[in-house]
Write an enzyme that holds these catalytic residues in place. Sequence first.
Site, short mmCIF file in Angstrom:
data_model
loop_
_atom_site.label_atom_id
_atom_site.label_comp_id
_atom_site.label_asym_id
_atom_site.label_seq_id
_atom_site.Cartn_x
_atom_site.Cartn_y
_atom_site.Cartn_z
CE1 TYR A 1 36.38 23.41 -58.42
CE2 TYR A 1 37.47 25.56 -58.23
CZ TYR A 1 36.67 24.64 -57.88
OH TYR A 1 35.52 24.95 -56.97
CE LYS B 1 34.14 14.65 -45.67
NZ LYS B 1 33.38 15.01 -44.57
CG ASP C 1 32.23 17.65 -42.89
OD1 ASP C 1 33.68 18.01 -42.46
OD2 ASP C 1 31.91 16.68 -42.80
CG ASP D 1 35.59 28.55 -55.52
OD1 ASP D 1 35.10 29.37 -55.34
OD2 ASP D 1 35.23 27.78 -56.64
CG ASP E 1 32.34 32.87 -52.94
OD1 ASP E 1 33.55 33.31 -53.00
OD2 ASP E 1 31.77 32.68 -53.82
#
Length: 356
Positions: free
Chosen positions: A142, A190, A223, A247, A251
């Site tokens: 970001y 990852k 994942d 993020d 959620d």
Amino acid sequence: MNKVAVLSGDGIGPEVMAEALKVLDVIAKKYNHTFEFKEGYVGGIAYDKTGLPLPEETIQLCENSNAVLFGSVGGPKWENLPPEKQPERGALLPLRKHFNLFANLRPVKIFPSLSHASSLKQELVKDGIDIIFFRELTGGIYFGQPKKIAEDGKSAVDTMAYKEEEIKRIAVKAFEAARLRNKKVCSVDKANVLMTSILWRKIVTELHEKEYSDIELSHMFVDNAAMQLVRWPAQFDVILTENMFGDILSDEASMITGSIGMLSSASLRDDQFGMYEPSHGSAPDIAGKNIANPIATILSAAMMLRYSFDMDKEASAVEKAIQKVLKDGYRTVDIMSEGQKEVSCSMMGNLIVERL
Ligand code: NAD
């Protein structure tokens, strides 16, 4: 003196904040503490009063405080303003950046008495879920440079970058929190594809070996973590992860609880300063009706007691009072189900205060 900047904001912000302040007043009396609450304008109301969503006086007020209690900002009235004047973009993100709040904590908790509200099958959640996310908030994709769309409009780039120090400081927060809980951290990355994740895993592993070997550390690819959260959420305790993964996963996890009106959050930096806010927005559809659920904001205030003021027993007392009210069958409309007693926002605050 514990100084708190109170930024109630827009929509249901002032309604839910009033209930959190009621609870903090009772904590102050019962445990002999002094809190100094000072109110500041933020968001749409700040724009209306001063022409800016985050006026300089509000920043000053936060700088002179030990913690910030934030309600919510935004609403249709301010939607068409230029981006830098909009309540969320122009106030919330700059506040996080200005105060270098690099650690975002989001508890995801299902109280057993509310397990029916979950989007998952009862057998997966009936005993409750209690996870806390530690999401890195000021680095990663970001913020990394370069970040742009090419002049011909046919290609674009974002950059995912992390430095050792940025990984270490959020990992320290997660390990420290795990020591006060069930001593389990799952670090999500990852590392089979991303270089930043290989570094992330190395640093977390080294820190664990050197300073936190009493904690059980596991690593999981993002994942797989997304699948495991809906397959068997009870396996998790503390989840540590970078900005974008956090993020998305937090959620996803919050939906498991079934009500956004119950979810608190904290954004912290290296010292004890922090900003505490419910995860929900300003809910313009129900603002002014005294029906909003104040529990997310009251739980955020409890996090403030724990993380900014070292008042762990007081924070637990607030959390227990909430559990008791729910067990006694009281519900705001968003978590209402058959056979329970529906109460208003202010009544929910009063019932929690009574049980303190
Ligand atoms: P929202 O969270 O405000 O509302 C989503 C839905 O959840 C609505 O139906 C609302 O009534 C309900 N809801 C939310 N909080 C509740 C509570 N405490 N009790 C009962 N019901 C509750 O999200 P939205 O509708 O997407 O956004 C509304 C405004 O809030 C927008 O202007 C948005 O930009 C802003 N927003 C602000 C923040 C923030 O201040 N941190 C976060 C998200 C959205």
